[in-house]
Design a protein around this motif. Structure first.
Motif, short mmCIF file in Angstrom:
data_model
loop_
_atom_site.label_atom_id
_atom_site.label_comp_id
_atom_site.label_asym_id
_atom_site.label_seq_id
_atom_site.Cartn_x
_atom_site.Cartn_y
_atom_site.Cartn_z
N ASP A 177 -27.43 -32.57 24.98
CA ASP A 177 -28.38 -31.45 24.38
C ASP A 177 -28.33 -30.24 25.30
OD1 ASP A 177 -29.58 -32.28 26.81
OD2 ASP A 177 -31.40 -32.75 26.28
N GLN A 178 -27.28 -30.08 26.36
CA GLN A 178 -26.84 -28.79 26.97
C GLN A 178 -25.53 -28.93 27.47
OE1 GLN A 178 -29.21 -28.51 30.83
NE2 GLN A 178 -30.08 -30.22 30.11
N VAL A 179 -25.06 -27.77 27.85
CA VAL A 179 -23.71 -27.77 27.94
C VAL A 179 -23.21 -28.41 29.24
CG1 VAL A 179 -21.77 -26.01 28.75
CG2 VAL A 179 -23.34 -25.57 26.77
N ARG A 180 -24.10 -28.61 30.34
CA ARG A 180 -23.88 -29.29 31.55
C ARG A 180 -23.54 -30.76 31.06
NH1 ARG A 180 -27.28 -31.99 34.42
NH2 ARG A 180 -28.97 -30.92 33.55
N VAL A 181 -24.57 -31.10 30.47
CA VAL A 181 -24.51 -32.64 30.06
C VAL A 181 -23.21 -33.00 29.23
CG1 VAL A 181 -25.59 -34.46 28.64
CG2 VAL A 181 -27.12 -32.81 30.15
N LEU A 182 -22.99 -31.89 28.38
CA LEU A 182 -21.70 -32.10 27.51
C LEU A 182 -20.32 -32.46 28.27
CD1 LEU A 182 -20.21 -31.87 24.81
CD2 LEU A 182 -20.30 -29.49 24.76
N TYR A 183 -20.27 -31.15 29.30
CA TYR A 183 -19.18 -31.54 29.96
C TYR A 183 -19.01 -32.92 30.64
CZ TYR A 183 -18.72 -26.37 29.48
OH TYR A 183 -18.45 -25.17 28.75
N ASP A 184 -20.09 -33.37 31.30
CA ASP A 184 -19.95 -34.66 31.84
C ASP A 184 -19.84 -35.79 30.90
OD1 ASP A 184 -20.54 -33.69 34.25
OD2 ASP A 184 -22.71 -34.10 34.11
N LEU A 185 -20.26 -35.56 29.50
CA LEU A 185 -19.99 -36.55 28.72
C LEU A 185 -18.59 -36.73 28.08
CD1 LEU A 185 -21.03 -38.61 26.44
CD2 LEU A 185 -21.62 -36.60 25.00
N ASP A 236 -13.08 -39.64 19.37
CA ASP A 236 -12.16 -39.28 18.37
C ASP A 236 -12.55 -37.85 17.97
OD1 ASP A 236 -10.59 -41.68 17.48
OD2 ASP A 236 -12.37 -42.45 17.80
N LEU A 237 -13.77 -37.34 18.18
CA LEU A 237 -14.29 -36.00 17.69
C LEU A 237 -15.44 -35.67 18.27
CD1 LEU A 237 -13.71 -34.11 15.53
CD2 LEU A 237 -15.35 -35.15 13.94
N LEU A 238 -15.50 -34.38 18.50
CA LEU A 238 -16.79 -33.68 19.10
C LEU A 238 -17.08 -32.73 17.96
CD1 LEU A 238 -18.76 -32.63 21.25
CD2 LEU A 238 -17.16 -31.15 22.06
N LEU A 239 -18.52 -32.83 17.70
CA LEU A 239 -19.30 -31.96 16.82
C LEU A 239 -20.32 -30.96 17.69
CD1 LEU A 239 -20.61 -34.42 13.90
CD2 LEU A 239 -18.60 -33.10 14.05
N LEU A 240 -19.88 -29.68 17.67
CA LEU A 240 -20.41 -29.06 18.74
C LEU A 240 -21.29 -27.78 18.22
CD1 LEU A 240 -20.39 -27.66 21.87
CD2 LEU A 240 -18.04 -26.53 21.10
N ASP A 241 -22.51 -27.50 18.53
CA ASP A 241 -23.14 -26.40 18.22
C ASP A 241 -22.88 -25.06 19.08
OD1 ASP A 241 -24.99 -24.67 17.22
OD2 ASP A 241 -26.81 -25.67 18.32
N LEU A 242 -22.96 -24.16 18.66
CA LEU A 242 -22.45 -22.89 19.37
C LEU A 242 -23.40 -22.31 20.55
CD1 LEU A 242 -20.24 -20.60 16.89
CD2 LEU A 242 -19.49 -21.84 18.72
N ASP A 243 -24.72 -22.70 20.27
CA ASP A 243 -25.93 -22.24 20.96
C ASP A 243 -26.76 -23.20 21.73
OD1 ASP A 243 -25.24 -19.42 20.34
OD2 ASP A 243 -26.28 -19.46 18.45
N MET A 244 -26.45 -23.52 22.68
CA MET A 244 -27.12 -24.54 23.52
C MET A 244 -27.51 -24.05 24.96
SD MET A 244 -25.43 -28.33 22.75
CE MET A 244 -23.83 -27.73 23.81
N PRO A 245 -28.48 -24.69 25.50
CA PRO A 245 -28.81 -24.12 26.78
C PRO A 245 -27.73 -24.13 27.84
CG PRO A 245 -30.60 -25.54 26.06
CD PRO A 245 -29.72 -25.75 25.24
#
Length: 218
Positions: free
Chosen positions: A34-42, A50-59
């Motif tokens: 739910d935020q970029v910092r968590v995304l990088y760790d994930l 196989d795929l990342l679905l990415l929103d452009l605007d996140m905290p």
């Protein structure tokens, strides 16, 4: 079964995406951020996704910054932008800089399913309105390649400089010394082949890296 990652800060939209994925790919494994910092760790913890679905605007980020950093750090990961922004120029730039697809959030479930299947089969997908938009200038890919040479911490510093923060403010946010920030800026300017921080920021703006949201660590 495919492993899909969802990065979006709106719980209801993540739930909707999970529903579509469950219907299109029964048994798929889904992880969320739910935020970029968590995304990088994930992404680090799921190297075979196989795929990342990415929103452009996140905290923690906005614009194409997260896309470009992920393409640099994880070039093997297919990324599809799922965004409320539907500007054809933005869609064209996202594709030019490594996105495998761009799905507007206004799309219906059937369109989303078709797009995901197409990308997982190795293709790219974008709205028809994008096809008439020319690719980025010949110089822009070279600039993007220079940005990909930055370390994650240097990338953060560049975003924060672009947001107008002073060295001491950046040092406070990143919990390092001002001398460390100065060293990062020297390295950033060398990698981007510019002579001052203003030129570095102009490159970041030209590439649509987005800006640092003050007080939120990426």
């Amino acid at each position: 079964m495919p492993v899909l990652l969802i990065a979006d800060d709106h719980p209801l939209f993540r739930e909707a995406l999970r529903g579509v994925i469950g219907r299109v790919f029964p048994g798929a494994v889904v992880h969320e951020a739910d935020q970029v910092r968590v995304l990088y760790d994930l992404v680090d913890s799921c190297p075979d996704a196989d795929l990342l679905l990415l929103d452009l605007d996140m905290p923690g980020s906005s614009g194409l910054g997260a896309l470009k950093q992920l393409r640099s750090q994880h070039p093997q990961l297919p990324i599809v932008i799922v965004s409320a922004h539907e500007d054809p120029l933005l869609i064209r730039r996202a594709l030019d800089h490594g996105a495998m697809g761009f799905i507007p959030k206004s799309s219906d479930a059937d369109t989303l399913g078709v797009a995901l299947n197409h990308v997982l089969d190795g293709g790219t997908w974008a709205p028809d309105t994008t096809h008439a938009i020319p690719c980025a200038s010949t110089r822009e890919p070279g600039l993007a390649a220079s940005v990909r040479e930055l370390t994650p911490q240097q990338f953060r510093v560049l975003q924060m400089v672009g947001a107008g923060l002073l060295n001491k403010q950046i040092a406070h946010e990143l919990q390092v010394s001002e001398a460390t920030i100065k060293a990062h800026m020297t390295a950033i300017m060398r990698k981007l082949r510019v002579s001052n921080r203003t030129q570095a920021v102009l490159i970041a703006e030209r590439l649509g890296l987005g800006t640092w949201r003050y007080g939120i660590k990426v």
